[in-house]
Each structure stands twice: as C-alpha cells, then as structure tokens.
Enzyme design. Structure first.
Site, PDB file in Angstrom:
ATOM      1  N   TYR A  50       0.842  -1.206   0.000  1.00  0.00           N
ATOM      2  CA  TYR A  50       0.000   0.000   0.000  1.00  0.00           C
ATOM      3  C   TYR A  50       0.873   1.250   0.000  1.00  0.00           C
ATOM      4  CZ  TYR A  50      -5.012  -0.249   0.045  1.00  0.00           C
ATOM      5  OH  TYR A  50      -6.314  -0.341  -0.357  1.00  0.00           O
ATOM      6  N   GLU A  52      -0.565   4.855  -0.547  1.00  0.00           N
ATOM      7  CA  GLU A  52      -1.359   6.064  -0.808  1.00  0.00           C
ATOM      8  C   GLU A  52      -0.503   7.313  -0.610  1.00  0.00           C
ATOM      9  OE1 GLU A  52      -4.444   5.220   1.959  1.00  0.00           O
ATOM     10  OE2 GLU A  52      -5.816   4.484   0.410  1.00  0.00           O
ATOM     11  N   ASP A 205      -7.110  12.956 -24.977  1.00  0.00           N
ATOM     12  CA  ASP A 205      -7.070  11.562 -24.530  1.00  0.00           C
ATOM     13  C   ASP A 205      -6.508  10.741 -25.687  1.00  0.00           C
ATOM     14  OD1 ASP A 205      -7.497   8.968 -23.791  1.00  0.00           O
ATOM     15  OD2 ASP A 205      -9.633   9.187 -23.342  1.00  0.00           O
ATOM     16  N   THR A 231      -4.082   5.519 -21.938  1.00  0.00           N
ATOM     17  CA  THR A 231      -3.924   4.182 -21.378  1.00  0.00           C
ATOM     18  C   THR A 231      -2.537   3.704 -21.780  1.00  0.00           C
ATOM     19  OG1 THR A 231      -4.823   3.159 -23.355  1.00  0.00           O
ATOM     20  CG2 THR A 231      -6.385   3.560 -21.572  1.00  0.00           C
ATOM     21  N   LYS A 234      -2.711  -0.163 -24.948  1.00  0.00           N
ATOM     22  CA  LYS A 234      -3.165  -0.253 -26.344  1.00  0.00           C
ATOM     23  C   LYS A 234      -1.933  -0.130 -27.247  1.00  0.00           C
ATOM     24  CE  LYS A 234      -7.682   1.316 -24.837  1.00  0.00           C
ATOM     25  NZ  LYS A 234      -8.726   2.344 -24.873  1.00  0.00           N
ATOM     26  N   ARG A 240      -2.236  -3.030 -18.224  1.00  0.00           N
ATOM     27  CA  ARG A 240      -3.456  -2.212 -18.141  1.00  0.00           C
ATOM     28  C   ARG A 240      -3.286  -1.167 -17.052  1.00  0.00           C
ATOM     29  NH1 ARG A 240      -6.566  -5.414 -21.202  1.00  0.00           N
ATOM     30  NH2 ARG A 240      -8.078  -3.725 -21.324  1.00  0.00           N
TER      31      ARG A 240
HETATM   32  C1  LIG Z   1      -9.703   2.668 -24.058  1.00  0.00           C
HETATM   33  C2  LIG Z   1     -10.002   4.084 -23.842  1.00  0.00           C
HETATM   34  C3  LIG Z   1     -10.304   4.578 -22.570  1.00  0.00           C
HETATM   35  C4  LIG Z   1     -10.604   3.698 -21.388  1.00  0.00           C
HETATM   36  O1  LIG Z   1      -9.641   2.885 -20.991  1.00  0.00           O
HETATM   37  P1  LIG Z   1      -9.954   1.675 -19.976  1.00  0.00           P
HETATM   38  O2  LIG Z   1      -8.591   1.293 -19.573  1.00  0.00           O
HETATM   39  O3  LIG Z   1     -10.698   0.670 -20.760  1.00  0.00           O
HETATM   40  O4  LIG Z   1     -10.755   2.235 -18.860  1.00  0.00           O
HETATM   41  C5  LIG Z   1     -10.463   5.941 -22.422  1.00  0.00           C
HETATM   42  N1  LIG Z   1     -10.354   6.776 -23.466  1.00  0.00           N
HETATM   43  C6  LIG Z   1     -10.096   6.322 -24.711  1.00  0.00           C
HETATM   44  C7  LIG Z   1      -9.988   7.295 -25.825  1.00  0.00           C
HETATM   45  C8  LIG Z   1      -9.916   4.962 -24.940  1.00  0.00           C
HETATM   46  O5  LIG Z   1      -9.691   4.530 -26.171  1.00  0.00           O
END
Ligand SMILES: *Cc1c(COP(=O)(O)O)cnc(C)c1O
Length: 439
Positions: A50, A52, A205, A231, A234, A240
């Site tokens: 932990y 925080e 994002d 993220t 991807k 993750r």
């Molecule tokens: C995949 C994605 C997310 C969310 O990601 P998670 O890890 O699935 O919560 C947020 N914004 C965009 C643009 C994404 O492609």
C-alpha cells in the site's frame, strides 16, 4: 505452491486463453501483446504494497522502494514523450483509462460544469460524456453537462467548423480531443483555438494512439493541450493502466483528484510494468514497430478499398480502420460473430448515422496486436483475404436464413465453409510467435 497445483481450474482457463490468443488473429484495435518482462513486473511482490500518497509523502511506512519506482516511472513517462520537466508533470497512479479521465475531469471541473468530447457514434469514447437520449450512459455525462461534437458524415473527419459553432453557444469549460474509433490524426492547433475562444481547458485523450505519439508517427498533442491522458495497454503495448500528463500549474489539482478524490492506493505492480514498457517505448525498435503498425493498417485499408468495400475516411493515419458494412447489407454484429467462429477477433462498432445503437453498422479493425507478433504488409494481404471470405460467407448465410442475428449464429455452427476457414486461420496464426508468457 505453483498456480498449476494450487488452482488447476484458474490455471486451465489461463492456458486455454493463451491457446485462443496463439491460434487466432487478434484485430481488436485496443488490444496488444505485451512482453514477458512486463508480465514479470505485473506478477511481482509489488502487488502486496500500500502506498497512498506521492513519493516522499505517503500515508504508510515501508515505501522506500516504491518511492524510487514511482519517480523512475514519472521520469520515464516524461522522457518517452520528450517532455520538459519544468513544463510538464505526470501522475502514474491511474488504474485505467476511464478512471484517469474521471480523475482529470475532477481536477479541471466542478460538478455540473460543461464538457465537449467526440460523440461515441462518431468514434469517441464512452468516458468523454456519452449519453443517449435521456440516458446518461457514462458518469462523465451524469456528473457533468455534456454536449458531444460529431464527424462530418460525408468526409468522416471531425467537423471542426461545427464544433466551433457549438462551443461558442455551449461555452464548455473543457474540450476533449482524441477518440477510440477515429482513424485520422487530430488538428490540435484548431482545438486549442476553439478552447481559447471560450476559455476552456483542452484535454487530449490519446489512449488509443499514445504509442504512435511516443514514436513520433503521429502529431504530439502536448504543444496545445493542458492535460493529456493515455492508457498504457493499447498502442503503447504495456500493462493495463493509465497516465495523466499535466501542465505544471495544474499539478496539485490533478494529483489531489487522483488521490484522495477518485482512487485509493496505487497498483504498484502496474506502475513497475508501465515503467518497463516506457523504457521499451523509447527505443528505436519500438519506433520501427509503430511505423510497421501504421503501414499494416494502410495496407489493409487499401486492399479493402480495392475490393470495393467502404472504410470511413477512405483510409487511415493510425493503427485502425473503421469498416462501414452498411453498403453491403451486413451488420457489425454478424461479421463479428462470423469472424469469431473462424478465430478472427474484431469488434462491432457504430458508424456515424447508425439508426440503432444495438445494431452497429461497422467493425473496427486494428493492426497493433498482430504487428507485435511480427506481421508485416504481406501477412496483412492474407488477413485481408480472410476478411473478404468472412464477408462472402456472411452474405451467403444471411441470404439463406434471413436477417435475424440468432438464426445467423445458429447457421454458423453447421456451415462447412466456416469450419474450413477456421482451420485455415488457426494454422496460419499458430506459426507466429506470441511475445509474452510467464506461466
Ligand atoms: C480505451 C479508452 C479509454 C478507457 O480505458 P480503460 O482502460 O478501458 O478504462 C479511455 N479513453 C479512450 C480514448 C480509450 O480509447
């Protein structure tokens, strides 16, 4: 005791999933195959701890190593995206993309403030304020006032002129760039101008294409954005998790929003794995990988166009294409189901103008995962042929059993062409190595 002995049931499921990944063609644009090194970091004792708070300011003792790890991760994150640490900071504690966005919104907005993001049916993400009719589908639409902007239905490109008009009337406090099923690069400069004209923050994002930004294959959003979220699992090919980059002036707001506002203790095993991946993402090899991802997507798009199919924007700048199936009279659900039956994984995706959200008119296809297994252009020519056969078989089945999805799915099970293609795909796929495995 090893997992295999202690819990054969879970072990068996993991092994079966490994077989599925090895023997199939993974074309889901948000997925990838991470490395063994990343998996080792994920599977480490760091999950026990932990921590925080932030490095040097924790709520629990025993965080000497965790502090070092988190600082290393921050430095690598800034370095991988070429950021100056006097101008930018980063929070590396977000559990995943949706949480990172909610934390960022919490940092920048008060409840009920207004935001604008790309509409889901236009290729945006759920977490950018998605609602449908009266239903506030995502928390970002429930706790904030959301007015989505759209793509131009003719060109498939973000309609910046319309966005500008909408923004001037709606006067959002936050404008969001970036999406999940949008195959083109962004005009961040234009987004900044629009944001400035109404006094809004600009958040990008880049979850889907962060890896391609790290490799400089796509434009960097940092020059024009106040906050950038991504993220890490991807195109970045890590575990993750997610990162929130912020202009230094927003540091305390973002850090306070992540903890204590939205989250509790960070996932230190994930932070270690993100660090490992960020190191990899700053190498020449990773740049080569990203270039190959894009070449593969372009090649796949070109072949589908040659075969007279319609893909949104008639091409791609990124790792993904959005295939509009409406002109050939198929739905995304049917092609997805048929592909699944032959070990090809794609996802149904709405395309702009769909009448029903429950029966999307397209599928989204990404090249990131298979490129990690060594696929190059000539391999994607084979993939394109497989996909073409999937369409032909789908059309044939539909013409035999009619339009209902349940009838279609039932007919798949006994179709010999489906069985033959499934065997061919599994054969073809099994020879390409899968990068990471620790069990
Ligand atoms: C995949 C994605 C997310 C969310 O990601 P998670 O890890 O699935 O919560 C947020 N914004 C965009 C643009 C994404 O492609």
């Amino acid at each position: 005791m090893e997992l295999k002995e202690q819990d054969p049931e879970v072990y068996g499921i993991i092994k079966a999933e490994e077989q599925r990944q090895q023997n199939g063609l993974e074309l889901i644009a948000s997925e990838n195959f991470t490395s063994k090194a990343v998996m080792e970091a994920m599977g480490s004792c760091l999950t026990n701890k932990y921590s925080e708070g932030l490095p040097g300011a924790r709520y629990y003792g025993g965080n000497e190593q965790i502090d070092k790890l988190e600082i290393l991760c921050q430095n690598r994150a800034l370095n991988t995206f070429g950021l100056d640490s006097t101008e930018w900071g980063v929070n590396v504690q977000s559990y995943s993309g949706s949480t990172a966005n909610f934390s960022a919104f919490t940092a920048l907005l008060e409840p009920n403030d207004r935001l604008m993001g790309l509409n889901l049916p236009s290729g945006g993400h759920l977490s950018h304020g998605y609602y449908r009719g009266d239903t506030k589908v995502n928390a970002s639409a429930k706790y904030f006032q959301s007015l989505p902007y759209d793509i131009d239905p003719q060109t498939g490109l973000v309609d910046y002129d319309d966005l500008e008009k909408l923004a001037k009337r709606f006067r959002p406090k936050l404008l969001i760039a970036g999406g999940s099923a949008y195959p083109r690069d962004w005009n961040y400069q234009r987004m900044r101008t629009i944001a400035d004209s109404v006094g809004a923050f600009l958040l990008t994002d880049m979850s889907h294409y962060g890896g391609l930004v790290a490799s400089k294959c796509l434009k960097s959003p940092f020059e024009y954005s106040d906050v950038v979220t991504t993220t890490t699992h991807k195109s970045l090919r890590g575990p993750r998790a997610a990162l929130i980059f912020f202009k230094k002036s927003l540091a305390s707001r973002v850090n306070f929003a992540v903890f204590p506002c939205v989250q509790g203790g960070p996932h230190n095993h994930a932070i270690a794995a993100v660090s490992v991946q960020l190191k990899e993402a700053s190498t020449k090899e990773f740049t080569e990988y990203s270039k190959q991802v894009i070449s593969n997507a372009k090649m796949l798009g070109e072949i589908l166009i040659q075969k007279k199919y319609k893909i949104v924007t008639d091409g791609t700048d990124t790792h993904l294409i959005l295939w509009d199936l409406r002109p050939i009279g198929l739905t995304g659900s049917k092609l997805e189901a048929l592909c699944d039956a032959v070990h090809i994984t794609v996802n149904k995706n709405s395309v702009h103008g769909d009448r029903s959200a429950f029966s999307p008119g397209g599928v989204r296809i990404g090249t990131g995962a298979l490129t990690s297994r060594g696929f190059v252009e000539k391999d994607f020519e084979v993939v394109a042929e497989f996909l073409d056969r999937c369409v032909q078989i789908s059309k044939e089945i539909q013409s035999n059993v009619g339009k209902k999805l349940t009838d279609f799915k039932r007919a798949l099970e006994t179709n010999t062409e489906v069985h033959n293609l499934a065997a061919e795909v599994a054969d073809y796929s099994s020879v390409f190595p899968m990068p990471g495995r620790i069990l």
